[in-house]
Design a protein around this motif. Sequence first.
Motif, PDB file in Angstrom:
ATOM      1  N   LEU A  25       0.810  -1.210   0.000  1.00  0.00           N
ATOM      2  CA  LEU A  25       0.000   0.000   0.000  1.00  0.00           C
ATOM      3  C   LEU A  25       0.850   1.269   0.000  1.00  0.00           C
ATOM      4  O   LEU A  25       0.317   2.376   0.060  1.00  0.00           O
ATOM      5  N   GLY A  26       2.171   1.116  -0.052  1.00  0.00           N
ATOM      6  CA  GLY A  26       3.036   2.239  -0.342  1.00  0.00           C
ATOM      7  C   GLY A  26       3.090   2.423  -1.853  1.00  0.00           C
ATOM      8  O   GLY A  26       2.265   1.893  -2.598  1.00  0.00           O
ATOM      9  N   GLY A  27       4.083   3.153  -2.320  1.00  0.00           N
ATOM     10  CA  GLY A  27       4.201   3.333  -3.760  1.00  0.00           C
ATOM     11  C   GLY A  27       5.085   4.507  -4.105  1.00  0.00           C
ATOM     12  O   GLY A  27       5.808   5.040  -3.260  1.00  0.00           O
ATOM     13  N   HIS A  28       5.029   4.929  -5.376  1.00  0.00           N
ATOM     14  CA  HIS A  28       5.807   6.097  -5.773  1.00  0.00           C
ATOM     15  C   HIS A  28       5.163   6.807  -6.953  1.00  0.00           C
ATOM     16  O   HIS A  28       4.367   6.230  -7.698  1.00  0.00           O
ATOM     17  N   ILE A  29       5.537   8.086  -7.092  1.00  0.00           N
ATOM     18  CA  ILE A  29       4.898   8.982  -8.051  1.00  0.00           C
ATOM     19  C   ILE A  29       5.907  10.025  -8.546  1.00  0.00           C
ATOM     20  O   ILE A  29       6.974  10.174  -7.968  1.00  0.00           O
ATOM     21  N   GLN A  30       5.532  10.717  -9.634  1.00  0.00           N
ATOM     22  CA  GLN A  30       6.250  11.929 -10.033  1.00  0.00           C
ATOM     23  C   GLN A  30       5.613  13.046  -9.210  1.00  0.00           C
ATOM     24  O   GLN A  30       4.502  13.484  -9.494  1.00  0.00           O
ATOM     25  N   PRO A  31       6.284  13.508  -8.149  1.00  0.00           N
ATOM     26  CA  PRO A  31       5.609  14.374  -7.166  1.00  0.00           C
ATOM     27  C   PRO A  31       5.175  15.723  -7.714  1.00  0.00           C
ATOM     28  O   PRO A  31       4.112  16.229  -7.335  1.00  0.00           O
ATOM     29  N   LEU A  32       5.968  16.323  -8.582  1.00  0.00           N
ATOM     30  CA  LEU A  32       5.580  17.629  -9.118  1.00  0.00           C
ATOM     31  C   LEU A  32       4.312  17.496  -9.960  1.00  0.00           C
ATOM     32  O   LEU A  32       3.411  18.340  -9.870  1.00  0.00           O
ATOM     33  N   ASN A  33       4.208  16.431 -10.737  1.00  0.00           N
ATOM     34  CA  ASN A  33       2.991  16.231 -11.527  1.00  0.00           C
ATOM     35  C   ASN A  33       1.789  15.913 -10.646  1.00  0.00           C
ATOM     36  O   ASN A  33       0.650  16.240 -10.996  1.00  0.00           O
ATOM     37  N   LEU A  34       2.030  15.304  -9.485  1.00  0.00           N
ATOM     38  CA  LEU A  34       0.926  15.056  -8.553  1.00  0.00           C
ATOM     39  C   LEU A  34       0.378  16.372  -8.011  1.00  0.00           C
ATOM     40  O   LEU A  34      -0.840  16.586  -7.990  1.00  0.00           O
ATOM     41  N   VAL A  35       1.251  17.280  -7.582  1.00  0.00           N
ATOM     42  CA  VAL A  35       0.755  18.543  -7.034  1.00  0.00           C
ATOM     43  C   VAL A  35       0.177  19.426  -8.139  1.00  0.00           C
ATOM     44  O   VAL A  35      -0.837  20.110  -7.940  1.00  0.00           O
ATOM     45  N   LEU A  36       0.768  19.393  -9.330  1.00  0.00           N
ATOM     46  CA  LEU A  36       0.218  20.166 -10.445  1.00  0.00           C
ATOM     47  C   LEU A  36      -1.158  19.647 -10.849  1.00  0.00           C
ATOM     48  O   LEU A  36      -2.069  20.429 -11.166  1.00  0.00           O
TER      49      LEU A  36
END
Length: 427
Positions: free
Chosen positions: A179-190
């Motif tokens: 249930l963890g994971g990873h993302i492109q964080p700037l695209n998540l906030v944008l």
Amino acid sequence: MSVPTHVNSYYADSANDKVLRPKLSGEQRFDVCVIGAGFTGISTALSLAEKGKKVVVLEGSRIGFGASGRNGGQIVNSFNRDIDYITQQYGEEIGQKMAAMAFSGQALIRQRVERYGIDCDLKPGNIFAACNAKQFEGLKAKKALWEAHGHEGLTLLSATGIQDHIGSERYVGGLLDSLGGHIQPLNLVLGQARAFESLGGVIYEDSKVIRIEHGKPIKAITAEGVVVANTLVVAGNAYVFGLLPEVEKKSMPCGTQVIATEPLSDALQKQLLPTDHCVEDGNYLLDYYRLSGDGRLIYGGGTTYGAREPSKIESIIGAKMLKTYPMLKEVKIDFAWTGNFLLTMMRMPQVGRVGENLYYAQGYSGHGVTNSHLMGEILADAIEGNTSRFDVFASMPQYPFPGGRFLRVPYTAMGAMYYSLRDKLGI
């Protein structure tokens, strides 16, 4: 006149939205004014907009300019201090209430990605990797603790089992959290910022707040404009200075460094991280890494107390990467950057209210991706009158770092050196 830009990072280079929002000018009125367009600020604004509030976000630079657009991109559950420590320090009642929130941030991220169709390279699974036997015993205890509080999807990995996930000889075992994971964080906030705007929200960039005038209503003042609002939220973390001096005395900006390689071949990606989960090790000054959506290895590590920026990020973090993956010696580093996060003495978020209509939340101490999203929802609820979760965080006392403004950095650095030596010795 210069135009504010993001730091030169892989995230900025691959951002889905590079449009500069306008600067605040003149006087405008809103129900709520949020200072800071990072995860905390945008999460708060989006939660309030979903409730029908008229909300504005004032950002001193660009959306996601700070830690929200520069971090390792890892979705890691719980808090910097885990549930057992919280219970020991603050009592059983607070411990149980914090446990009920410890795994909520990841669910909120996934809900928003799905609801608003956010393209941010979301991938499941994070691994806590043990560098020695003591750390592995700690992961066994973490698994038991989290499962006792209802968290599912945890798998303990032996020394051979972890090699099914990580192509390195460094680790003696690990813990996989599905249930963890990873993302492109700037695209998540944008993506969340665009969702907020689609609900009628307003964002002003290059609009640094230089002064707050307390009262009813409350005012946020920039160089060229004023926002008059019923409620104000300060959510700038390590990139806000002087607006809440009493709170700032109890936190310290810290830097962390990240590199991104050139895109790797499919075969090399499979060799490094066969299951494409993100990884963080168990050291006090930990390393963290993952594969990006386009097949780069993103590798980060270390902490510079006081937010000092090293001059040779590539060599510092590159050496850490090669210790884990010697086969990458000839691989090119395309990007290297640093970003600041906010550390607190207790390693727990600073959350509170000044007067009746100013709220703040900051200081996630390295666990900001999930906790900042949760905090936005909590702040929005509190502004609406439901303070049950807000009061839990606000009730936990915060203390200044030893040594005051001038000695807190060397004192904290000496403590980090002590714990790093323990990691090397496995004690």
